[in-house]
Motif scaffolding. Structure first.
Motif, short mmCIF file in Angstrom:
data_model
loop_
_atom_site.label_atom_id
_atom_site.label_comp_id
_atom_site.label_asym_id
_atom_site.label_seq_id
_atom_site.Cartn_x
_atom_site.Cartn_y
_atom_site.Cartn_z
N VAL A 78 0.86 -1.19 0.00
CA VAL A 78 0.00 0.00 0.00
C VAL A 78 0.90 1.23 0.00
O VAL A 78 1.55 1.54 1.00
CB VAL A 78 -0.94 0.04 1.23
N GLU A 79 0.98 1.91 -1.14
CA GLU A 79 1.71 3.17 -1.26
C GLU A 79 0.70 4.25 -1.61
O GLU A 79 0.14 4.26 -2.69
CB GLU A 79 2.79 3.07 -2.34
N GLU A 80 0.45 5.13 -0.68
CA GLU A 80 -0.63 6.11 -0.81
C GLU A 80 -0.54 6.87 -2.13
O GLU A 80 0.50 7.41 -2.50
CB GLU A 80 -0.60 7.09 0.37
N CYS A 81 -1.69 6.90 -2.83
CA CYS A 81 -1.83 7.62 -4.10
C CYS A 81 -0.91 7.10 -5.19
O CYS A 81 -0.70 7.79 -6.21
CB CYS A 81 -1.62 9.12 -3.91
N ALA A 82 -0.37 5.90 -5.02
CA ALA A 82 0.59 5.41 -6.01
C ALA A 82 0.42 3.93 -6.37
O ALA A 82 0.50 3.58 -7.55
CB ALA A 82 2.01 5.64 -5.51
N ARG A 83 0.20 3.05 -5.37
CA ARG A 83 0.29 1.62 -5.67
C ARG A 83 -0.49 0.79 -4.65
O ARG A 83 -0.44 1.06 -3.45
CB ARG A 83 1.76 1.21 -5.66
N LEU A 84 -1.21 -0.20 -5.18
CA LEU A 84 -1.85 -1.22 -4.36
C LEU A 84 -1.53 -2.59 -4.93
O LEU A 84 -1.57 -2.78 -6.15
CB LEU A 84 -3.38 -1.06 -4.35
N VAL A 85 -1.20 -3.54 -4.06
CA VAL A 85 -1.03 -4.93 -4.46
C VAL A 85 -1.83 -5.78 -3.49
O VAL A 85 -1.67 -5.65 -2.27
CB VAL A 85 0.45 -5.37 -4.45
N TYR A 86 -2.73 -6.61 -4.04
CA TYR A 86 -3.60 -7.40 -3.16
C TYR A 86 -4.07 -8.66 -3.87
O TYR A 86 -4.00 -8.78 -5.10
CB TYR A 86 -4.80 -6.58 -2.70
N ASP A 87 -4.55 -9.62 -3.08
CA ASP A 87 -5.18 -10.81 -3.61
C ASP A 87 -6.69 -10.60 -3.66
O ASP A 87 -7.28 -10.06 -2.72
CB ASP A 87 -4.87 -12.03 -2.73
N HIS A 88 -7.31 -11.04 -4.76
CA HIS A 88 -8.73 -10.79 -4.96
C HIS A 88 -9.50 -12.09 -5.13
O HIS A 88 -9.01 -13.06 -5.70
CB HIS A 88 -8.93 -9.93 -6.23
N GLY A 89 -10.75 -12.08 -4.64
CA GLY A 89 -11.67 -13.17 -4.91
C GLY A 89 -11.65 -14.30 -3.91
O GLY A 89 -12.38 -15.29 -4.08
N GLY A 90 -10.85 -14.19 -2.86
CA GLY A 90 -10.78 -15.26 -1.87
C GLY A 90 -11.64 -14.96 -0.65
O GLY A 90 -12.28 -13.92 -0.54
N ASN A 91 -11.64 -15.88 0.27
CA ASN A 91 -12.33 -15.73 1.55
C ASN A 91 -11.66 -16.68 2.53
O ASN A 91 -10.70 -17.36 2.20
CB ASN A 91 -13.82 -16.04 1.40
N ASP A 93 -12.62 -19.44 3.50
CA ASP A 93 -12.79 -20.84 3.12
C ASP A 93 -12.43 -21.14 1.67
O ASP A 93 -12.71 -22.21 1.15
CB ASP A 93 -14.23 -21.29 3.39
N ARG A 94 -11.81 -20.19 0.96
CA ARG A 94 -11.38 -20.46 -0.41
C ARG A 94 -10.19 -19.57 -0.76
O ARG A 94 -10.05 -18.47 -0.25
CB ARG A 94 -12.53 -20.22 -1.40
N PRO A 95 -9.32 -20.05 -1.64
CA PRO A 95 -8.12 -19.28 -2.01
C PRO A 95 -8.50 -18.13 -2.94
O PRO A 95 -9.55 -18.16 -3.60
CB PRO A 95 -7.25 -20.31 -2.72
N PRO A 96 -7.65 -17.12 -3.04
CA PRO A 96 -7.91 -16.01 -3.97
C PRO A 96 -7.86 -16.48 -5.41
O PRO A 96 -7.21 -17.48 -5.74
CB PRO A 96 -6.81 -15.01 -3.64
N LEU A 97 -8.51 -15.71 -6.28
CA LEU A 97 -8.53 -16.03 -7.69
C LEU A 97 -7.29 -15.52 -8.41
O LEU A 97 -6.78 -16.19 -9.32
CB LEU A 97 -9.78 -15.43 -8.34
#
Length: 318
Positions: A78-91, A93-97
């Motif tokens: 998380v770099e404010e106003c510049a960059r986000l890196v994250y895993d999406h679609g998981g929970n 009970d399930r892995p991210p997509l």
């Protein structure tokens, strides 16, 4: 979606008419995200959000059919106003997509959002691209554009964006040469005929669209044409003699609509087309409300037209 560097990646680029701070906050403030996140017709409820490396965003996406989709985003950078890196679609009970990297940059008061989705394999990327297109997921970024437009200028607008596998000059010709334009612009099930066409700054067109049972007439007046990057024109419904009238099926529809079309090269053989559509002139509150409520139908209509345009381009390249 534009072409990514690697076959297991999907890339999306959008340019928003707002400073990077405004776009960043629209992305990261749960109250603002609730106004636009997800395909058209979806809403979300945020349960918790901890925006930092190692933090998470837990939310439920509510589908228009009543189905709930539980999601838990895990943040890595998380770099404010510049960059986000994250895993999406998981929970829990399930892995991210897939892994998402979003870069934000500002130039001349506008913000470019570059998003890359990294999947386990090229096959997974191809299947995900099909799923996103079918579910209308790319409409999320059009909804963000509409939200930004509203918060920055107070205007109600409609955005739709599509990338086509063709050079920018080809796409520009598809919008400015009547012989091409008439073959794909009409909604699905309709055909279009130009009765008069003078597509240049200060020029106008008079046309009809029919599905065999209903015939609609309209005219467009061209205000700006900057080859090959931008076209601006206004549209009005007319009667058969060219006199201004109202939408035959929606009498409260705004009388005059302004269309801005932007063409952006995403590579030697790919072009992003962004359409911004809004009421203009004297517009009554009830007309604005009808326009706002019709965004879902507008998406379907433009998607049908874009599908025909995509098929026409593919046919011309064979």
């Amino acid at each position: 979606m534009s072409t990514a560097t690697n076959a297991n990646e999907l890339k999306i680029t959008r340019v928003y008419d707002a400073p990077v701070r405004a776009v960043w906050e629209a992305w990261t403030d749960p109250a603002q995200v609730a106004q636009w996140w997800g395909p058209r017709g979806f809403t979300i409820t945020t349960h918790s959000k901890d925006l930092r490396p190692g933090g998470h965003w837990s939310y439920t996406m509510h589908g228009p059919d009543g189905t709930d989709y539980e999601n838990k985003t895990l943040y890595y950078e998380v770099e404010e106003c510049a960059r986000l890196v994250y895993d999406h679609g998981g929970n829990d009970d399930r892995p991210p997509l897939f892994r998402v990297t979003v870069l934000f940059s500002e130039s001349d008061g506008k913000t470019t959002m570059d998003m890359t989705m990294t999947l386990p394999s090229p096959e997974a990327a191809a299947e995900t691209a099909k799923f996103i297109k079918k579910a209308g997921g790319n409409g999320t970024w059009d909804r963000l554009a509409e939200y930004i437009d509203k918060t920055q200028s107070g205007r109600e607008s409609f955005f739709i964006t599509r990338s086509f596998r063709a050079p920018i000059d080809v796409l520009f010709a598809m919008w400015t040469e009547p012989g091409h334009f008439s073959q794909w612009l009409a909604p699905a099930g309709f055909t279009m005929e130009f009765h008069d066409a003078d597509i240049r700054p200060g020029g106008s067109t008079f046309y009809s669209m029919t599905n065999g049972q209903l015939t609609m007439y309209g005219r467009a007046e061209y205000q700006e044409i900057e080859k090959p990057s931008r076209i601006v024109y206004t549209q009005q419904f007319c009667d058969e003699q060219g006199n201004v009238s109202r939408h035959p099926l929606a009498p409260v529809w705004p009388e005059t609509m302004r269309t801005e079309v932007l063409f952006t090269s995403e590579g030697p053989n790919e072009t992003r087309v962004t359409v911004r559509w809004e009421p203009c002139g004297e517009v009554k509150p009830e007309e604005i409300e009808v326009f706002k409520q019709a965004r879902g139908g507008m998406t379907q209509g433009w998607t049908g037209s874009f599908d025909k345009l995509e098929a026409k381009i593919a046919g011309s390249q064979e």
